[in-house]
Design an enzyme around this catalytic site. Structure first.
Site, PDB file in Angstrom:
ATOM      1  N   TYR A 142       0.818  -1.213   0.000  1.00  0.00           N
ATOM      2  CA  TYR A 142       0.000   0.000   0.000  1.00  0.00           C
ATOM      3  C   TYR A 142       0.856   1.270   0.000  1.00  0.00           C
ATOM      4  CZ  TYR A 142      -4.682  -1.971   0.801  1.00  0.00           C
ATOM      5  OH  TYR A 142      -5.891  -2.585   0.677  1.00  0.00           O
ATOM      6  N   LYS A 192       3.461 -15.378   1.326  1.00  0.00           N
ATOM      7  CA  LYS A 192       3.608 -16.009   0.013  1.00  0.00           C
ATOM      8  C   LYS A 192       5.094 -16.262  -0.177  1.00  0.00           C
ATOM      9  CE  LYS A 192       1.961 -17.464  -3.913  1.00  0.00           C
ATOM     10  NZ  LYS A 192       1.026 -18.599  -4.046  1.00  0.00           N
ATOM     11  N   ASP A 224      -2.756 -18.206  -0.547  1.00  0.00           N
ATOM     12  CA  ASP A 224      -3.787 -18.876  -1.364  1.00  0.00           C
ATOM     13  C   ASP A 224      -4.393 -20.047  -0.599  1.00  0.00           C
ATOM     14  OD1 ASP A 224      -1.294 -20.114  -1.555  1.00  0.00           O
ATOM     15  OD2 ASP A 224      -1.498 -20.636  -3.675  1.00  0.00           O
ATOM     16  N   ASP A 248      -6.103  -7.310   4.005  1.00  0.00           N
ATOM     17  CA  ASP A 248      -7.276  -6.637   3.434  1.00  0.00           C
ATOM     18  C   ASP A 248      -8.216  -7.687   2.849  1.00  0.00           C
ATOM     19  OD1 ASP A 248      -8.883  -4.525   2.375  1.00  0.00           O
ATOM     20  OD2 ASP A 248      -7.947  -4.855   0.422  1.00  0.00           O
ATOM     21  N   ASP A 252     -11.955  -9.507   4.643  1.00  0.00           N
ATOM     22  CA  ASP A 252     -13.279  -9.518   3.986  1.00  0.00           C
ATOM     23  C   ASP A 252     -13.808 -10.943   3.903  1.00  0.00           C
ATOM     24  OD1 ASP A 252     -13.273  -6.781   3.551  1.00  0.00           O
ATOM     25  OD2 ASP A 252     -13.865  -6.949   1.441  1.00  0.00           O
TER      26      ASP A 252
HETATM   27  C1  IPM Z   1     -10.264  -1.562   4.276  1.00  0.00           C
HETATM   28  C2  IPM Z   1     -10.573  -0.903   2.956  1.00  0.00           C
HETATM   29  C3  IPM Z   1      -9.452   0.063   2.642  1.00  0.00           C
HETATM   30  C4  IPM Z   1      -8.181  -0.735   2.526  1.00  0.00           C
HETATM   31  C5  IPM Z   1      -9.665   0.944   1.393  1.00  0.00           C
HETATM   32  C6  IPM Z   1     -10.992   1.663   1.440  1.00  0.00           C
HETATM   33  C7  IPM Z   1      -8.535   1.894   1.188  1.00  0.00           C
HETATM   34  O1  IPM Z   1     -10.749  -1.862   1.967  1.00  0.00           O
HETATM   35  O2  IPM Z   1     -10.135  -0.836   5.278  1.00  0.00           O
HETATM   36  O3  IPM Z   1     -10.161  -2.787   4.310  1.00  0.00           O
HETATM   37  O4  IPM Z   1      -7.909  -1.338   1.481  1.00  0.00           O
HETATM   38  O5  IPM Z   1      -7.427  -0.759   3.490  1.00  0.00           O
HETATM   39 MG    MG Z   2     -10.771  -3.854   2.694  1.00  0.00          MG
END
Ligand code: IPM
Ligand code: MG
Length: 358
Positions: A142, A192, A224, A248, A252
């Site tokens: 990032y 990885k 993976d 990240d 999710d």
């Molecule tokens: C998160 C979001 C952020 C990230 C974005 C909105 C920049 O997806 O907080 O997980 O990738 O960190």
């Molecule tokens: Mg995110």
């Protein structure tokens, strides 16, 4: 009366509504526990761009640095989608993480028993899942340089750099081991390292740090494979530590496995500052309609009470109130299923507050 100071950044989309819910819950905590939270509001994201041209104005940053914790809603929206990457609302989020040095992002994902059927996985697979992703938040791909879109021989080339120093790895890994020690004493490190040197270093440092934590069971997974194991055996994970981009993605995934992204809180902590925000985004499609699920933000508030103010009892009270509210059948549309009661943002907040008894 004990007084604390927090900064509130509502942000964009559903941000203002869900933060409002959390602040109402905070009001109840103040009444029940005889404490006072002084709230300073600041602009971030698209709202800040519209007002000042900058997704993280200096004024916001200095307010954050002058308070004990930051509560954030969400940033981003269609309106700002065409801006270049470094002018977008998300940049405000990335900069605040960096400026406050919030290197460890804690993202718990646990199954709420009343919501077990909203998991896309079979009940027996997901039952008992209670994991915590510790994501490195201020480095990695990032932030690595060089980055950008350049021209080479008349063709465009896009470049990002995944970079970690050993110190950056060590501090977040150490934090993850410490947290695992207070939970079920298992740590999964994700990398990885079969392909990337940066990951080989990651793994090496994890091994070094693990010597200080002999009672913690350590496993290493390639990212993976980990993505696959999270859907196959989610309830075997305790703490998962990984770099910025893998974290990240996996957070999710962990979130959807346990039912809803609308239920996932997070804490981003460094040595000095801490920021609490839901994992989900600003959901511009439902903004202003009064239907957003505020629970992730209310749970982020509970994390704030616990980690920044040592108010463990208040945090538990909030979590129990959410549990009760779900058990009573109240659901925002994102977690609605047949036979439950569909309510909006403010109604579910009313129920949570009602369920908070001293
Ligand atoms: C998160 C979001 C952020 C990230 C974005 C909105 C920049 O997806 O907080 O997980 O990738 O960190
Ligand atoms: Mg995110």
């Amino acid at each position: 009366m004990q007084k604390f100071k927090i900064t509130v950044l509502r942000g964009d989309g559903i941000g203002p509504e869900i933060v409002e819910s959390a602040l109402r819950v905070l009001g109840r905590v103040e009444d029940l526990f005889g404490v006072r939270f002084e709230r300073e509001e600041g602009l971030i994201g698209g709202a800040a761009i519209d007002e000042t041209g900058d997704p993280l104005p200096e004024d916001t940053l200095s307010k954050c640095k002058d308070s004990q914790a930051v509560l954030l809603g969400a940033v981003g929206g269609y309106k700002w989608d065409d801006l270049p990457t470094d002018k977008r609302p998300e940049k405000g989020l990335l900069r605040i993480r960096k400026e406050l040095d919030l290197y460890a992002n804690l993202r718990p994902a646990k199954v709420w028993e009343p919501l077990i059927h909203s998991s896309p996985l079979r009940e027996e697979v997901v039952k008992g899942t209670d994991m915590l992703v510790v994501r490195e938040l201020t480095s990695g791909i990032y932030y690595g340089e060089p980055r950008g879109i350049f021209e080479e021989d008349g063709k465009r080339v896009g470049i990002n750099t995944m970079r970690y120093t050993e110190d950056e790895i060590r501090r977040v890994v150490r934090k993850a081991f410490e947290i695992a020690g207070k939970r079920r004493k298992k740590l999964t490190s994700v990398d990885k390292s079969n392909v990337l040197e940066v990951s080989a270093l990651w793994k090496e440092v994890v091994e070094e740090v693990s010597k200080d934590f002999p009672d913690i069971e350590l496993e290493h997974l390639y990212v993976d494979n980990c993505a696959m194991q999270i859907v196959r055996r989610p309830n075997t994970f305790d703490v998962v530590v990984t770099g910025n981009i893998f974290g990240d993605i996996l957070s999710d995934e962990a979130g959807v496995v346990v039912g809803s992204l609308g239920m996932l809180p997070s804490a981003s902590v460094g040595e000095k500052y801490a920021l609490y925000e839901p994992v989900h985004g600003s959901a511009p499609d439902i903004a202003g309609k009064g239907v957003a699920n505020p629970i992730a933000t209310v749970l982020s508030l509970a994390m704030m009470l616990k980690y920044s103010f040592g108010m463990d009892e208040a945090a538990e009270l909030v979590e129990e109130a959410i549990d009760k509210t779900l058990a009573q059948g109240y659901r925002t549309p994102d977690i609605y299923s047949e036979g439950t009661k569909k309510v909006g943002t403010s109604e579910i907040t009313d129920k949570i507050i009602e369920n908070m008894e001293g």
